[in-house]
Design an enzyme around this catalytic site. Structure first.
Site, PDB file in Angstrom:
ATOM      1  N   PRO A 105      -4.987  -9.065   9.204  1.00  0.00           N
ATOM      2  CA  PRO A 105      -5.835  -9.613   8.133  1.00  0.00           C
ATOM      3  C   PRO A 105      -5.093 -10.635   7.257  1.00  0.00           C
ATOM      4  O   PRO A 105      -5.725 -11.444   6.593  1.00  0.00           O
ATOM      5  CB  PRO A 105      -6.230  -8.378   7.320  1.00  0.00           C
TER       6      PRO A 105
ATOM      7  N   TYR B 121      -1.335  -3.848  11.095  1.00  0.00           N
ATOM      8  CA  TYR B 121      -2.284  -4.197  10.023  1.00  0.00           C
ATOM      9  C   TYR B 121      -1.983  -5.559   9.405  1.00  0.00           C
ATOM     10  O   TYR B 121      -2.560  -5.922   8.376  1.00  0.00           O
ATOM     11  CB  TYR B 121      -2.251  -3.152   8.900  1.00  0.00           C
TER      12      TYR B 121
ATOM     13  N   HIS C 118      -0.694   1.767  15.600  1.00  0.00           N
ATOM     14  CA  HIS C 118       0.562   2.071  14.911  1.00  0.00           C
ATOM     15  C   HIS C 118       1.759   1.821  15.816  1.00  0.00           C
ATOM     16  O   HIS C 118       2.812   2.426  15.633  1.00  0.00           O
ATOM     17  CB  HIS C 118       0.593   3.534  14.447  1.00  0.00           C
TER      18      HIS C 118
ATOM     19  N   PHE D 200       1.885  -1.059   8.442  1.00  0.00           N
ATOM     20  CA  PHE D 200       2.197  -1.093   9.879  1.00  0.00           C
ATOM     21  C   PHE D 200       1.982  -2.532  10.333  1.00  0.00           C
ATOM     22  O   PHE D 200       1.034  -3.181   9.882  1.00  0.00           O
ATOM     23  CB  PHE D 200       1.257  -0.181  10.684  1.00  0.00           C
ATOM     24  N   ALA D 201       2.819  -3.012  11.241  1.00  0.00           N
ATOM     25  CA  ALA D 201       2.660  -4.397  11.719  1.00  0.00           C
ATOM     26  C   ALA D 201       1.286  -4.596  12.367  1.00  0.00           C
ATOM     27  O   ALA D 201       0.776  -5.704  12.411  1.00  0.00           O
ATOM     28  CB  ALA D 201       3.766  -4.747  12.704  1.00  0.00           C
TER      29      ALA D 201
ATOM     30  N   GLU E 173       0.845  -1.195   0.000  1.00  0.00           N
ATOM     31  CA  GLU E 173       0.000   0.000   0.000  1.00  0.00           C
ATOM     32  C   GLU E 173       0.884   1.251   0.000  1.00  0.00           C
ATOM     33  O   GLU E 173       1.744   1.391   0.872  1.00  0.00           O
ATOM     34  CB  GLU E 173      -0.907  -0.017   1.243  1.00  0.00           C
TER      35      GLU E 173
ATOM     36  N   GLU F  68      -4.608  -6.598   3.080  1.00  0.00           N
ATOM     37  CA  GLU F  68      -3.364  -7.251   3.499  1.00  0.00           C
ATOM     38  C   GLU F  68      -3.391  -8.748   3.206  1.00  0.00           C
ATOM     39  O   GLU F  68      -2.373  -9.329   2.820  1.00  0.00           O
ATOM     40  CB  GLU F  68      -3.106  -6.993   4.995  1.00  0.00           C
TER      41      GLU F  68
END
Lengths: 338, 363
Positions: free
Chosen positions: A89, A86, A129, A83-84, A29, A60
């Site tokens: 999913p 995220y 975040h 970001f980890a 992204e 993701e």
């Protein structure tokens, strides 16, 4: 040799690998045209073309599924999860597919993917975040989990991860992108300028996965850390004047058990430090391994310094973050116990 | 093209004639190979289902009623194309002559299991036969097919990917993310939904298509969607050729709903009489795919009752021989790969944990 901060070292590793291996693709992204929200992929699309470095839909699970399919076909995809926080999913893809593909297919298919993701706190990012999910990946057999703490290591470990035929979760301590943050958030934050590990060679080199670095030799106590906490631990050691041996694990899977055991047997005292919350964290595994292997060499109980078992809080960032004061207190405790 | 998702593409009519604009005009030889693949699937399924009931393995799933799909697609696609199967697409492997003995050994998890005792029965992997690694979770390989197809396009190869998903699994996010990626990158992939009406005990409408079709899912993604009689070998072949031609011409992905019927239980662990009429299969209006292709071949003078009976007898003998050979190596629990295989293949090279644990386990 030139001086680079960590995000530029990561960019350099991707640039080197894109130039060197046509099978390497970089995507995620905002990764392509824009160059990534942290600028890790800046300039790569312009230099290597849209077929090599491109933007993806915000999905993701789809990003990782696509990467696995490409990897099984023979490419070496390097997807970014912005970001980890995220990455969840995509958890099913990583656990049920990437980690097991080689095993269940009898070696017919495998997923040589490197999933880059900024992780960790200290940036006032709140719950979405700031998290440190490394332990949940370490628990998944078939995945490797790598965490650099310096620009030099970031480049060498990333190239090693991309060249590795196993799926690698490559977690980038985002607090370290611009400088070796030592946990003193109330002081002026330094940059990588002048730091010896900011000297980054040009071109291709690797730092092997599974080899820890003894970043400060010492005899009194072993401190195990990775990512941002390496620098925080070094600050705490400095401030206490305790002759601690600080070990940067660099990868938690594979784990450099030999270096850990040798140090714990030498010092007889251990402090384990991570940002992630304590219960079920990777510190528990490290503590068990040391207890199993070094029990008769230990002088005192092993201490863990970690995030509290709460979600990552916004206003309480520095109460949650295991800063130098908490590490220093743990170091003093293990030195007092006999 | 907008109407296709709401229509039903058929070629074989109720009398076994090939009619209409979708007739793929397949050679009699290819149709006979298709018939053989479907029959081999059914004979094999019947024999191995019985082997499960005799305690020779832990689990089995039949493809009964859905044999036309994998058979037609395996035969009209190219050798280098990769299929991302579900567990009811076994006719693909039969159409490509995957060795029966390797299947039997895998199902028995014995010392000669090509997957080294690591995977549940019938969750095969057969790269050389264009058959991607199967697993028991649903929908998760749909996106792999898109990635594989993108990699193929990146390499400027002509080969494509074909993925299957059950109609029930279209409710998973994987399905929607895969269609999004396939559309965004114009991936040379054929995305199939085998709508066999039943997801274990749930009817197809529970996946959200009471008032629409699965093929119509394509419209929202800007992809062509075809709804095809999945029990019509010729219609499946024609739709697949159509989608393959598009993919190879860089026109991107196609969604194909294959309308069929699961004529059997979900697996050896299922009793379908608990949730659907016992005789429902007999009333399925689109018939049996084997019988329909047989009828067509007879009608055009390329097949007869004697050859049909002979073929079944021959396949039955081949399957029996393979099962006997597998039994001689051993059935589940009576033979297994060396224990060291449990620790192999986790990583490209085992780390110290696996080496230590292998020793601890006495392997």
């Amino acid at each position: 040799m030139r001086e680079l901060n960590m995000v530029k070292a990561i960019n350099d590793a991707l640039d080197v690998m894109l130039a060197r291996d046509p099978d390497v693709l970089v995507f995620g992204e905002d990764v392509g045209y824009f160059g990534g929200v942290f600028r890790a992929t800046e300039g790569l699309q312009a230099k290597h073309g849209i077929r090599r470095c491109f933007d993806t839909p915000i999905a993701e699970g789809g990003i990782i599924a696509t990467a696995i399919g490409m990897g099984a076909q023979g490419l070496r995809p390097v997807p970014e999860i912005q970001f980890a926080d995220y990455i969840l999913p995509a958890f099913d893809q990583l656990v049920s597919e990437a980690a097991r593909l080689r095993y269940r297919s009898g070696g017919e298919f495998w997923a040589p993917i490197t999933v880059r993701s900024p992780y960790g706190g200290g940036i006032f990012g709140g719950q979405t975040h700031s998290q440190s999910p490394e332990a949940i990946f370490a628990h998944i057999t078939g995945l490797k989990t790598v965490i650099p703490s310096t620009p030099y290591d970031a480049k060498g470990l990333l190239i090693a991860a991309i060249e590795c035929d196993d799926p690698v979760i490559y977690l980038e301590p985002k607090r370290l992108y611009n400088g070796p943050f030592d946990g003193h958030h109330d002081r002026e934050i330094g940059t990588w300028a002048g730091h010896p590990a900011a000297q980054v060679p040009e071109g291709h080199y690797t730092v092997p996965l599974g080899k820890a670095a003894v970043v400060r030799p010492g005899d009194a106590v072993t401190v195990l850390a990775y990512g941002t906490m390496v620098h925080v631990a070094l600050a705490a050691v400095d401030e206490t004047g305790i002759d601690a041996e600080v070990i940067d694990l660099r990868s938690i899977v594979p784990l450099d058990i030999e270096t850990i055991v040798a140090s714990a047997n030498k010092t007889g005292r251990c402090v384990i430090v991570h940002e992630a919350s304590r219960f079920g964290g990777f510190g528990g595994e490290l503590s068990s391994l040391i207890q199993e292997r070094c029990f008769y060499g230990l002088e005192t109980a092993i201490e863990r310094v970690a995030g509290w078992d709460t979600p990552y809080p916004h206003a309480f960032e520095w109460d949650y973050f295991p800063g130098p004061a908490r590490i220093a207190a743990a170091l003093r405790r293990v030195m007092e116990n006999t | 093209m907008r109407d296709l998702p709401f229509d039903l593409i058929r070629v074989l009519d109720d009398e076994g004639q090939a009619v209409g604009p979708w007739d793929p005009r397949l050679s009699p030889d290819l149709m006979r190979r298709g018939l053989r693949a479907m029959l081999r699937t059914r004979v094999f399924d019947d024999r191995l289902f019985r082997a499960h009931r005799q305690g020779k393995t832990s689990f089995y799933m039949k493809s009964t009623g859905e044999e036309a799909i994998g058979a037609a697609q395996a035969l009209v696609l190219e050798r280098q194309d990769m299929c991302f199967p579900t567990y009811r697409a076994m006719s693909w492997l039969h159409a490509r002559d995957y060795p029966l003995i390797d299947m039997v050994n895998q199902i028995f998890s014995n010392a000669s299991d090509p997957l080294h005792g690591r995977q549940l029965p019938i969750l095969f992997s057969a790269r050389d036969y264009g058959f991607y690694s199967l697993s028991g979770n649903l929908g998760t390989r749909y996106g792999h097919a898109v990635g594989w197809a993108m990699a193929s396009a990146y390499r400027q190869s002509d080969s494509l990917a074909l993925a299957y998903c059950g109609e029930g699994s279209t409710a998973e996010g994987d399905f929607h993310e895969s269609l999004t990626f396939a559309a965004v990158y114009q991936a040379p992939v054929i995305l199939c939904v085998t709508n066999n009406q039943w997801a274990i005990s749930s009817f197809a409408g529970l996946a959200g298509t009471q008032d629409t079709t699965f093929a119509a899912r394509a419209i929202g993604y800007g992809l062509p969607g075809l709804r095809v009689d999945g029990n019509d070998f010729l219609a499946v072949a024609a739709a697949t050729q159509w989608a393959a031609e598009r993919a190879r011409a860089n026109k991107g992905a196609t969604l194909i709903e294959l309308f069929t019927y699961r004529a059997t239980g979900h697996s050896t662990s299922d009793d379908p009489t608990r949730y659907r009429p016992r005789d429902e299969a007999e009333h399925w209006p689109l018939g049996d795919p084997i019988e329909r292709l047989r009828q067509h071949l007879v009608r055009i003078g390329e097949w007869d009752a004697q050859r049909h009976d002979d073929l079944i007898a021959q396949l039955d003998a081949e399957v029996r021989a393979a099962v006997r050979e597998g039994e001689a190596i051993g059935t589940l629990g009576r033979s297994k790969p060396p224990l060291s295989e449990m620790f192999e293949g986790v990583f490209a090279e085992p780390d110290w944990r696996l080496i230590e644990q292998r020793r601890e386990a006495g392997a």
